[in-house]
Design a protein around this motif. Structure first.
Motif, PDB file in Angstrom:
ATOM      1  N   ARG A 202       2.770   7.319   6.646  1.00  0.00           N
ATOM      2  CA  ARG A 202       1.471   7.672   7.232  1.00  0.00           C
ATOM      3  C   ARG A 202       1.141   9.147   7.054  1.00  0.00           C
ATOM      4  O   ARG A 202      -0.010   9.514   6.826  1.00  0.00           O
ATOM      5  N   LYS A 203       2.129  10.023   7.170  1.00  0.00           N
ATOM      6  CA  LYS A 203       1.908  11.459   7.006  1.00  0.00           C
ATOM      7  C   LYS A 203       2.610  11.919   5.739  1.00  0.00           C
ATOM      8  O   LYS A 203       3.775  12.317   5.770  1.00  0.00           O
ATOM      9  N   HIS A 210      -1.222  12.062  -2.810  1.00  0.00           N
ATOM     10  CA  HIS A 210      -2.214  11.369  -1.985  1.00  0.00           C
ATOM     11  C   HIS A 210      -2.208  11.995  -0.577  1.00  0.00           C
ATOM     12  O   HIS A 210      -1.773  11.393   0.385  1.00  0.00           O
ATOM     13  N   LYS A 212      -5.048  13.525   0.952  1.00  0.00           N
ATOM     14  CA  LYS A 212      -6.370  13.799   1.514  1.00  0.00           C
ATOM     15  C   LYS A 212      -6.514  13.291   2.944  1.00  0.00           C
ATOM     16  O   LYS A 212      -7.361  13.785   3.696  1.00  0.00           O
ATOM     17  N   ASP A 213      -5.692  12.306   3.353  1.00  0.00           N
ATOM     18  CA  ASP A 213      -5.807  11.751   4.697  1.00  0.00           C
ATOM     19  C   ASP A 213      -4.734  12.279   5.650  1.00  0.00           C
ATOM     20  O   ASP A 213      -4.505  11.707   6.723  1.00  0.00           O
ATOM     21  N   ARG A 214      -4.078  13.363   5.275  1.00  0.00           N
ATOM     22  CA  ARG A 214      -2.995  13.883   6.124  1.00  0.00           C
ATOM     23  C   ARG A 214      -3.474  14.223   7.536  1.00  0.00           C
ATOM     24  O   ARG A 214      -2.753  14.032   8.510  1.00  0.00           O
ATOM     25  N   LYS A 216      -6.371  13.074   8.906  1.00  0.00           N
ATOM     26  CA  LYS A 216      -7.379  12.120   9.338  1.00  0.00           C
ATOM     27  C   LYS A 216      -7.083  11.635  10.748  1.00  0.00           C
ATOM     28  O   LYS A 216      -5.934  11.360  11.109  1.00  0.00           O
ATOM     29  N   ASP A 217      -8.128  11.531  11.538  1.00  0.00           N
ATOM     30  CA  ASP A 217      -8.038  11.015  12.917  1.00  0.00           C
ATOM     31  C   ASP A 217      -7.135  11.850  13.814  1.00  0.00           C
ATOM     32  O   ASP A 217      -6.583  11.345  14.785  1.00  0.00           O
TER      33      ASP A 217
END
Length: 548
Positions: A202-203, A210, A212-214, A216-217
């Motif tokens: 997830r992290k 990949h 870019k979502d590190r 996110k939320d």
């Protein structure tokens, strides 16, 4: 015992060999061995790993190339004759189908290598049990503090938890937050499924492609970003994150040793005060008695004390040199300030301390960081202030405040003394001058020269060489002033400082530095006659707020 460093290490595979694992959490006092056998530009974490393996008699190590440093560490460890097993597991930096296939094969290669070394048989069912027995990802409470960036280690994490005892602290650093997603598997598909999930955590590490979502939320009340010198990947991410002015962000740079704990504590405490997590104390007092508050700023060069009355009028002050003991200097400064105010110590209603020695002076007193105190003091001296430039004896700070004098953001120099009062003090000694003489002489320069080194030691050698070349002393001092101004201006730009500026701290008395800094910022800088007392003034004002 198998030691590892990276959250992409296939720990569950080692469980199939009944091997216990432990993550390396190095924090050696020195890195003498690493300095002797590794490249000088290796990051502090890399050097600390080498030092720990060398000094703690570690026998088995597995590394992955989560970053290039691990490859360098592996090369060094191959020269260690007392290591029984050291394995380098190449890590694909994407999580697509081809990369998963590749990583599955590399896991199989590792299994064969460890079987050949240990003469143990790999039990895939035990590996599956370990995989399915992983703890669940903890829920993130509201509010929470997020530690992210490069490996911080247990010492940094515990310091943060001690600073924020009532708030959840999440470790999202590259070696923290290991969670491999689980699904039902069997002996036939386990290695493929496992390789997929371990590559697509997830992290993701910043070394992965990949990322870019590190973030996110993520909605923490504050983010502490940890970096190390020479760690480019996390340096890039921090540069992007700091552009978000709505994210309370504190950058911490360490070298994986327990050094500079005083400055680290100041930064963390100030961040807690900025976020409102560290609440001010309140005190009940007898309102029939006159109210007098003392503020004491225990700095590395001077100890300052201020006495104010209930209307925030300054009625006593003192500045004394900080000696070998913070307590003795504080007692002396307070006594002189009390005499100036024609008061005795038992007439004080409250005492608040600040500075690096704040927690070592006085009993039953409150201590507040100099960041918050300088903000309060600067707002008191010049209410229009938006940015505070504080150059003290051993550090420089730039603080951005709001219209009420509350800290919005701040930045401090690194632990190097370049650009601080110590830097100028060393150069004054090299020129056989007092700091007052240095300040006055530097205003009479004619030729604009540049001191190329900001290192205190190298700059001193450069000054001596310039003197030997018969360069005018005033020109040399002007070059030094420009160096200090240049380094300080970079801090101002980092924090997006804007007018009106106020300068505090002892170096504010150096008119040459102030002039050079005004030129570097293209703005006027306000300097109050009480600039050096700013921290003590702020401490006294906070003491007054505590009882009102």
């Amino acid at each position: 015992m198998m030691y590892y460093t990276c959250k992409y290490t296939p720990l569950e595979i080692l469980a199939g060999f009944d091997v216990e694992t432990q993550r390396l959490d190095p924090h050696p006092d020195t890195v003498d061995c690493a300095n002797g056998c590794a490249h000088p530009n290796l990051c502090g974490f890399g050097k600390a790993i080498i030092e720990t393996i060398h000094t703690q008699n570690i026998k088995e190590v597995i590394l992955t190339d989560c970053c290039d440093v691990m490859r360098r560490i592996y090369d060094v460890l191959l020269t260690f004759e007392d290591l029984d097993f050291v394995y380098f597991l190449p890590l694909p930096h994407k999580g697509g189908k081809l990369e998963v296939d590749l990583y599955e094969q590399r896991i199989k290669d590792f299994i064969q290598a460890y079987q050949a070394y240990s003469h143990k048989t790999f039990d895939i069912n035990k590996a599956i049990q370990a995989y399915l027995a992983q703890p669940e990802q903890p829920e993130r409470e509201d509010p929470y503090i997020r530690l992210t960036g490069a490996h911080g280690g247990s010492l940094l994490l515990e310091k943060i938890k001690d600073t924020f005892p009532t708030v959840q602290v999440i470790d999202d650093t590259c070696s923290g937050n290991r969670y491999v997603e689980k699904e039902e598997v069997n002996a036939d598909n386990f290695l493929h499924v496992y390789a997929n999930h371990i590559l697509n955590q997830r992290k993701p590490c910043m070394r992965m492609l990949h990322t870019k979502d590190r973030n996110k939320d993520e909605h923490p009340v504050g983010t502490i970003y940890h970096t190390m010198k020479f760690c480019d990947y996390y340096g890039f991410e921090y540069m992007n994150m700091k552009e978000d002015v709505n994210m309370p962000l504190l950058k911490i740079e360490t070298d994986a040793t327990p050094q500079s704990s005083g400055q680290l504590k100041t930064r963390l405490d100030a961040f807690a005060e900025t976020l409102g997590v560290k609440k001010q104390q309140t005190r009940k007092v007898n309102t029939d008695q006159p109210i007098y508050i003392a503020g004491i700023d225990s700095g590395s060069t001077s100890t300052d004390a201020i006495i104010i009355d209930e209307n925030a009028n300054i009625i006593g002050r003192s500045i004394v040199a900080t000696g070998i003991g913070a307590t003795q200097s504080a007692d002396k400064a307070l006594q002189i300030a009390l005499e100036d105010a024609h008061l005795s110590k038992d007439q004080l209603t409250n005492v608040v301390t600040t500075g690096y020695g704040r927690e070592n002076i006085g009993k039953n007193t409150d201590s507040v960081t100099e960041i918050t105190c300088h903000a309060k003091g600067a707002h008191y001296l010049h209410p229009e202030t938006k940015t505070i430039i504080d150059i003290g004896g051993q550090d420089s700070k730039v603080i951005r405040i709001d219209e009420q004098g509350n800290v919005e953001n701040f930045v401090m120099n690194d632990k190097c003394a370049a650009g601080t009062g110590r830097f100028l003090d060393a150069q004054a000694r090299a020129l056989n001058m007092s700091l007052e003489e240095l300040s006055k002489t530097g205003l009479n320069w004619k030729n604009d020269i540049t001191i190329s080194s900001m290192c205190t030691v190298f700059a001193e050698s450069e000054v001596i060489s310039l003197v030997a070349d018969n360069v005018a002393i005033s020109d040399i001092i002007h070059g030094l002033n420009k160096s200090v101004a240049s380094k300080t201006a970079s801090l101002v730009h980092r924090i997006k400082g804007e007018p009106e500026f106020i300068m505090t701290g002892g170096v504010a008395q150096n008119a040459g530095v102030v002039q050079c800094l005004e030129q570097a910022l293209n703005a006027k800088i306000y300097v109050d006659d009480s600039a050096q007392l700013c921290g003590a003034i702020g401490a006294a004002l906070i003491g007054l707020e505590e009882i009102q």
